[in-house]
Design a protein around this motif. Structure first.
Motif, mmCIF file in Angstrom:
data_model
loop_
_atom_site.group_PDB
_atom_site.id
_atom_site.type_symbol
_atom_site.label_atom_id
_atom_site.label_comp_id
_atom_site.label_asym_id
_atom_site.label_seq_id
_atom_site.Cartn_x
_atom_site.Cartn_y
_atom_site.Cartn_z
ATOM 1 N N ASP A 10 125.381 -43.890 29.268
ATOM 2 C CA ASP A 10 125.296 -44.927 29.088
ATOM 3 C C ASP A 10 126.346 -45.777 28.622
ATOM 4 O OD1 ASP A 10 122.544 -45.737 29.969
ATOM 5 O OD2 ASP A 10 122.363 -45.365 28.001
ATOM 6 N N ARG A 16 128.445 -47.213 33.886
ATOM 7 C CA ARG A 16 127.840 -48.915 33.885
ATOM 8 C C ARG A 16 128.204 -49.557 35.367
ATOM 9 N NH1 ARG A 16 128.694 -53.622 29.455
ATOM 10 N NH2 ARG A 16 127.167 -54.669 29.680
ATOM 11 N N ARG A 19 126.105 -48.890 37.804
ATOM 12 C CA ARG A 19 124.167 -49.127 37.660
ATOM 13 C C ARG A 19 124.162 -50.019 37.705
ATOM 14 N NH1 ARG A 19 121.340 -48.537 32.249
ATOM 15 N NH2 ARG A 19 119.620 -49.065 33.698
ATOM 16 N N LEU A 20 125.529 -51.247 37.469
ATOM 17 C CA LEU A 20 125.541 -52.827 37.450
ATOM 18 C C LEU A 20 125.662 -53.066 39.588
ATOM 19 C CD1 LEU A 20 128.376 -53.786 35.276
ATOM 20 C CD2 LEU A 20 125.512 -54.461 35.196
ATOM 21 N N LEU A 23 121.491 -52.197 40.442
ATOM 22 C CA LEU A 23 120.773 -52.916 39.781
ATOM 23 C C LEU A 23 121.285 -54.559 40.441
ATOM 24 C CD1 LEU A 23 121.373 -52.471 35.660
ATOM 25 C CD2 LEU A 23 119.177 -52.266 37.122
ATOM 26 N N ARG A 31 117.921 -41.725 36.909
ATOM 27 C CA ARG A 31 118.670 -41.223 35.919
ATOM 28 C C ARG A 31 119.059 -40.306 35.278
ATOM 29 N NH1 ARG A 31 118.892 -46.379 32.099
ATOM 30 N NH2 ARG A 31 120.663 -45.555 31.537
ATOM 31 N N PRO A 171 132.473 -54.563 32.398
ATOM 32 C CA PRO A 171 132.572 -53.420 31.673
ATOM 33 C C PRO A 171 133.422 -53.252 30.874
ATOM 34 C CG PRO A 171 131.598 -52.545 33.353
ATOM 35 C CD PRO A 171 132.150 -53.301 34.033
ATOM 36 N N SER A 204 121.115 -57.997 34.359
ATOM 37 C CA SER A 204 122.245 -56.457 34.887
ATOM 38 C C SER A 204 123.274 -56.089 33.854
ATOM 39 C CB SER A 204 123.308 -56.284 36.185
ATOM 40 O OG SER A 204 124.204 -57.845 36.345
ATOM 41 N N THR A 208 122.209 -53.439 30.364
ATOM 42 C CA THR A 208 123.338 -51.417 30.667
ATOM 43 C C THR A 208 124.089 -52.231 29.160
ATOM 44 O OG1 THR A 208 124.987 -53.176 32.001
ATOM 45 C CG2 THR A 208 123.240 -51.260 32.892
ATOM 46 N N ASP A 209 123.525 -53.113 28.157
ATOM 47 C CA ASP A 209 124.297 -53.493 26.977
ATOM 48 C C ASP A 209 125.055 -52.581 26.450
ATOM 49 O OD1 ASP A 209 126.080 -55.195 24.902
ATOM 50 O OD2 ASP A 209 123.812 -55.870 24.812
#
Ligand SMILES: N[C@@H](CCC(=O)N[C@@H](CS)C(=O)NCC(=O)O)C(=O)O
Length: 218
Positions: A10, A16, A19-20, A23, A31, A171, A204, A208-209
């Motif tokens: 992560d 990220r 993943r973005l 999402l 994952r 990101p 999203s 994923t912060d």
């Protein structure tokens, strides 16, 4: 069809981004955690999947892929959901240009040269390399000026719709804006500040912060 699977950690900028894309497309996925910074490096089985030992890697049914540019474009083409690449050739070229700026100039300077030096290293007791920070800050100033010109008055980097360009830059900005230098520098570009406020509010991006993570590398 199986759910696609994303391998990585992560804390990774590139994981990220992938993943973005998943999402934003609304693609359900699995994952698998891979920590490339773990002692001993990636396992032999991961190196079979990604011979360069980086993250992310991706699998969909029996189709294996690595390199974020390839993964995100595959996700955009292979699944339903909002398009993340403009159809118009010039907007599409602009998206590719910004992705290239992110890979070539933002990642090495905003993330490694500034965030890792200013935040990650001191957090583990290693002194920041001020010369490296200073060199990256002058490159970052060029990058922010270029991005500010490219976005102009548009809400997103390639016009009215969110694209992969936004998903690449976000990101990298997120880590950069965890530094005082980053927050000061974005203040010179109100259009980038307003883009950041806009993208940071997307679910999203919240899901994923990085700031919620315990372990932060890059
Ligand atoms: N070109 C690769 C870059 C991926 C990359 O650099 N990932 C970083 C984490 S954000 C990594 O795996 N670093 C490990 C290393 O440098 O050994 C891509 O687009 O996927």
């Amino acid at each position: 069809m199986e759910k696609p699977c994303l391998f990585g950690a992560d804390y990774s900028v590139y994981v990220r981004i992938a993943r973005l894309a998943l999402l934003e497309k609304g693609v359900e996925h699995k994952r698998v955690p891979i920590d490339i910074f773990a002692e001993g490096g990636p396992s032999a089985s991961y190196l079979e999947r990604h011979p360069f030992g980086r993250i992310p890697a991706f699998e969909h049914d029996d189709f294996r892929l690595y390199e974020t540019a390839a993964i995100t474009r595959y996700v955009d083409e292979a699944f339903d959901g909002p398009r993340l690449q403009p159809v118009a050739p010039r907007r599409w070229a602009r998206m590719n240009q910004i992705v290239s700026i992110a890979d070539g100039y933002l990642y090495p300077h905003l993330v490694w040269g500034i965030y890792v030096e200013r935040v990650s290293k001191p957090a583990t007791g290693i002194a920041a390399d001020e010369e490296r920070i200073a060199a990256s800050l002058s490159k970052a100033a060029i990058s922010l000026a270029a991005l500010s010109d490219l976005i102009g008055d548009a809400p997103w980097f390639c016009g009215p719709e969110l694209t992969l360009a936004d998903l690449y830059v976000a990101p990298m900005f997120d880590y950069f804006l965890m530094t005082p230098e980053g927050r000061e520098m974005i203040g010179h570009h109100p259009n980038l500040e307003s883009w950041w406020a806009h993208i940071a509010a997307r679910p999203s991006v919240g899901m994923t912060d990085f700031s919620k993570l315990q372990e932060r590398h890059a």
